[in-house]
Write an enzyme that holds these catalytic residues in place. Structure first.
Site, short mmCIF file in Angstrom:
data_model
loop_
_atom_site.label_atom_id
_atom_site.label_comp_id
_atom_site.label_asym_id
_atom_site.label_seq_id
_atom_site.Cartn_x
_atom_site.Cartn_y
_atom_site.Cartn_z
N TYR A 155 38.38 45.40 -59.34
CA TYR A 155 37.35 44.88 -60.24
C TYR A 155 37.56 45.37 -61.67
O TYR A 155 37.17 44.69 -62.62
CB TYR A 155 35.98 45.29 -59.72
N PHE A 208 23.96 32.53 -66.62
CA PHE A 208 24.15 33.74 -67.42
C PHE A 208 25.13 34.65 -66.69
O PHE A 208 24.82 35.19 -65.63
CB PHE A 208 22.79 34.44 -67.60
N GLU A 262 29.77 34.39 -55.28
CA GLU A 262 28.82 35.49 -55.42
C GLU A 262 28.33 36.01 -54.07
O GLU A 262 27.88 37.15 -53.98
CB GLU A 262 27.64 35.08 -56.31
N TYR A 314 27.36 38.06 -66.56
CA TYR A 314 27.35 39.40 -67.14
C TYR A 314 28.41 40.33 -66.55
O TYR A 314 28.63 41.42 -67.04
CB TYR A 314 25.96 40.04 -66.98
N GLY A 315 29.08 39.90 -65.47
CA GLY A 315 30.10 40.73 -64.82
C GLY A 315 31.48 40.14 -65.05
O GLY A 315 31.81 39.74 -66.16
#
Length: 153
Positions: free
Chosen positions: A121, A8, A76, A10-11
């Site tokens: 980012y 999943f 990550e 999300y970023g």
């Protein structure tokens, strides 16, 4: 049969091109959401999700090979904890008629306070937001949760 993991994103991994570069064998399989979680930018300057009653987090779902999971773990880093969370499915291509899927989700359990995004980012998130909208993540979700942190280009 090759073991696959549902992930999943999300970023910034909403950006399909970044996801394909990081995890070359990954396959986009649909959109999902987590009830009672909230999307934030944390004090490290990156996306995180925190438990929050009444909120929602949308994301893109990918099937990953074991090698892709190893690549993703490196990207990550150690700040995120790997968790398996049941994600509600919205539109899915290859997950048959399931309504939920146990998914790999990276959560920073230490840094839960809101802050500003790192400058680099913002670009990656805007690319991810464009892809997320194109895949069908609701624009009102983007406006309510992501835009307060991520200015448009």
């Amino acid at each position: 049969m090759i073991n696959k993991t549902v992930y999943f994103a999300y970023g910034s991994n909403l950006w399909l091109d970044q996801m394909k570069q990081r995890c070359p064998e990954s396959k986009f399989v649909g959109i999902g959401f987590l009830d009672d979680w909230k999307w934030i930018i944390n004090v490290r300057g990156y996306a995180n999700i925190i438990p929050s009653a009444g909120d929602i987090v949308y994301g893109l779902l990918f099937e990953l090979t074991e090698q892709d999971v190893r690549y993703l773990n490196r990207y990550e880093g150690t700040q995120y904890q790997r968790q398996t969370i049941s994600v509600e499915l919205i539109n899915k291509e290859d997950l048959q008629s399931k309504r939920a899927a146990d998914s790999l989700v990276y959560v920073d359990v230490e840094r839960k306070s809101e802050s500003q995004p790192k400058k680099e980012y913002i670009y990656r998130m805007n690319m991810g937001i464009a892809d997320a909208l194109q895949q069908g993540i609701p624009s009102d979700y983007i406006d309510k949760y992501l835009r307060p942190f991520i200015p448009s280009k």
